[in-house]
Enzyme design. Structure first.
Site, PDB file in Angstrom:
ATOM      1  N   CYS A 157       0.813  -1.221   0.000  1.00 25.70           N
ATOM      2  CA  CYS A 157       0.000   0.000   0.000  1.00 25.70           C
ATOM      3  C   CYS A 157       0.851   1.276   0.000  1.00 25.70           C
ATOM      4  O   CYS A 157       0.366   2.350  -0.354  1.00 25.70           O
ATOM      5  CB  CYS A 157      -0.954   0.008   1.188  1.00 25.70           C
ATOM      6  SG  CYS A 157      -2.115  -1.378   1.121  1.00 25.70           S
ATOM      7  N   HIS A 201      -3.080   7.344   2.175  1.00 26.30           N
ATOM      8  CA  HIS A 201      -3.553   6.049   1.690  1.00 26.30           C
ATOM      9  C   HIS A 201      -4.945   5.807   2.255  1.00 26.30           C
ATOM     10  O   HIS A 201      -5.195   6.034   3.433  1.00 26.30           O
ATOM     11  CB  HIS A 201      -2.578   4.961   2.145  1.00 26.30           C
ATOM     12  CG  HIS A 201      -3.090   3.579   1.908  1.00 26.30           C
ATOM     13  ND1 HIS A 201      -3.619   3.191   0.706  1.00 26.30           N
ATOM     14  CD2 HIS A 201      -3.167   2.500   2.731  1.00 26.30           C
ATOM     15  CE1 HIS A 201      -3.996   1.923   0.787  1.00 26.30           C
ATOM     16  NE2 HIS A 201      -3.732   1.485   2.008  1.00 26.30           N
ATOM     17  N   ASN A 256     -10.108   0.041   0.001  1.00 23.98           N
ATOM     18  CA  ASN A 256      -8.643   0.096  -0.005  1.00 23.98           C
ATOM     19  C   ASN A 256      -8.142  -0.497  -1.326  1.00 23.98           C
ATOM     20  O   ASN A 256      -8.248  -1.699  -1.542  1.00 23.98           O
ATOM     21  CB  ASN A 256      -8.111  -0.691   1.195  1.00 23.98           C
ATOM     22  CG  ASN A 256      -6.584  -0.675   1.293  1.00 23.98           C
ATOM     23  OD1 ASN A 256      -5.898  -0.287   0.348  1.00 23.98           O
ATOM     24  ND2 ASN A 256      -6.066  -1.119   2.425  1.00 23.98           N
TER      25      ASN A 256
END
Ligand SMILES: CC(C)(COP(=O)(O)OP(=O)(O)OC[C@H]1O[C@@H](n2cnc3c(N)ncnc32)[C@H](O)[C@@H]1OP(=O)(O)O)[C@@H](O)C(=O)NCCC(=O)NCCS
EC number: 2.3.1.180
Length: 330
Positions: free
Chosen positions: A116, A257, A287
């Protein structure tokens, strides 16, 4: 000599057409509810790629949108970095497949794997090439088909992720200041990266070409990841501010993020960043790992929030753990 900067000249994104809401997941037999997911994560829906939409397909679409905004053609690009943990194949890299799909015949392309945090790592890496003369224009892509890594029997993870891609074009330009540049320059002003592999077991995929010979599925200790994310990610953000001589007050937009609304808001509060400066897309995208930041940048560009001259902080944490932050004057 004036200091070289990596300036954002274009931004684009692509999301698969298929939208899956929290209620859709419950209807498909996953023991969950819209209420639970929204309350714990802020996620309301995610986009899921069709089988023919591979990571390079999503990444190429985002790259084309970024090139379009930049008013550039693929031939103007001499570096392609694709941040992804869901490559089309073990090799060749997804970046080279994007390069080929765009018809780029020169320069070089490679994938970057920091889960990520991949997009932040990729921006920092591209910045090094651009400011030292190793490339002139870089396409920095974050693209993922995370839905393919999910164990759809595991409700603690499968409700959290989605698919998508985003991209920016960075161009090497001369900054204002001599030698070290000034914080008024457009471009990447600073970046700070960290990793600590001792945390592997908290967020990982239980397969791979060198171990099981299979792709594997995502496994996570959610609470541990949550604790680390809120507790530790501020170090790279503070370092990025320090390195550029700026503070949270100078920030126009905080684009973290997009994993979890609670993590994002707790981090912003800890850093003294006002909630109205926080760009949130986790509700719509879930996500999307390395794609989440460029997707959020694109959303905030297109709705008129991020404008030229704005100071923007990007920040992420991912499996490993890996984490990082970069300050960009748009
Ligand atoms: C995953 C996360 C939302 C779970 O929230 P939490 O408050 O820690 O919840 P817990 O894991 O303690 O589970 C609480 C209960 O909800 C249940 N539960 C878990 N997933 C559920 C779901 N999708 N729907 C309904 N209930 C669920 C659990 O089984 C547990 O039930 P129990 O109390 O009967 O055992 C949270 O830990 C988180 O966001 N972590 C960070 C994850 C992340 O961002 N990862 C990516 C980083 S790049």
């Amino acid at each position: 000599m004036a200091h070289r900067r990596s300036v954002v000249v274009g931004c684009g994104a692509y999301l698969p057409d298929t939208v899956v809401t929290n209620t859709n997941l419950a209807e498909r037999g996953i023991e969950t509810s819209d209420e639970w997911i929204v309350q714990r994560t802020g996620i309301r829906q995610r986009h899921i790629a069709r089988p023919d939409e591979t990571t390079s397909v999503l990444g190429t679409r985002a790259a084309l949108a970024a090139l379009d905004e930049a008013g550039l053609s693929p031939a103007d690009i001499d570096l392609v970095i694709c941040a992804t943990s869901t490559p089309d194949h073990t090799f060749p890299s997804t970046a080279t497949q994007i390069q080929a799909a765009l018809g780029i015949e020169g320069g070089f392309a490679f994938d970057l794997q920091a889960v990520c945090a991949g997009f932040v790592y990729a921006v920092a890496t591209a910045d090094r090439f651009l400011t030292t003369g190793g490339a002139k224009r870089a396409l920095v892509v974050g693209a993922e088909t995370f839905s393919r890594l999910l164990d759809w029997e595991d409700r603690t993870t499968c409700v959290l992720f989605g698919d998508g891609a985003g991209a920016i074009v960075l161009e090497a330009r001369e900054g204002e200041g001599k030698d070290i540049g000034t914080r008024a320059d457009r471009g990447v002003l600073s970046s700070c990266l960290r990793s600590d592999g001792r945390h592997r077991a908290k967020l990982y995929v239980d397969g791979g070409p060198g171990s099981t010979g299979t792709t594997g599925k995502l496994r996570m200790e959610g609470r541990e990841v949550f604790r680390f994310a809120v507790g530790s990610v501020t170090d790279v953000i503070e370092e990025a501010f320090r390195a550029s001589g700026t503070t949270a007050d100078d920030l126009a937009w905080f684009v973290p993020h997009q994993a979890n609304r609670r993590i994002i808001e707790a981090s912003a509060d800890k850093l003294g960043i006002a909630r109205e400066k926080v760009v949130l897309t986790v509700d719509r995208h879930g996500n999307t790992s390395a794609a989440s930041i460029p997707l959020a940048l694109d959303a905030a560009r297109r709705d008129g929030r991020i404008r030229e001259g704005d100071l923007v902080m990007i920040e992420a944490i991912g499996g490993g753990f890996t984490w990082g932050a970069a300050l960009i004057r748009w």
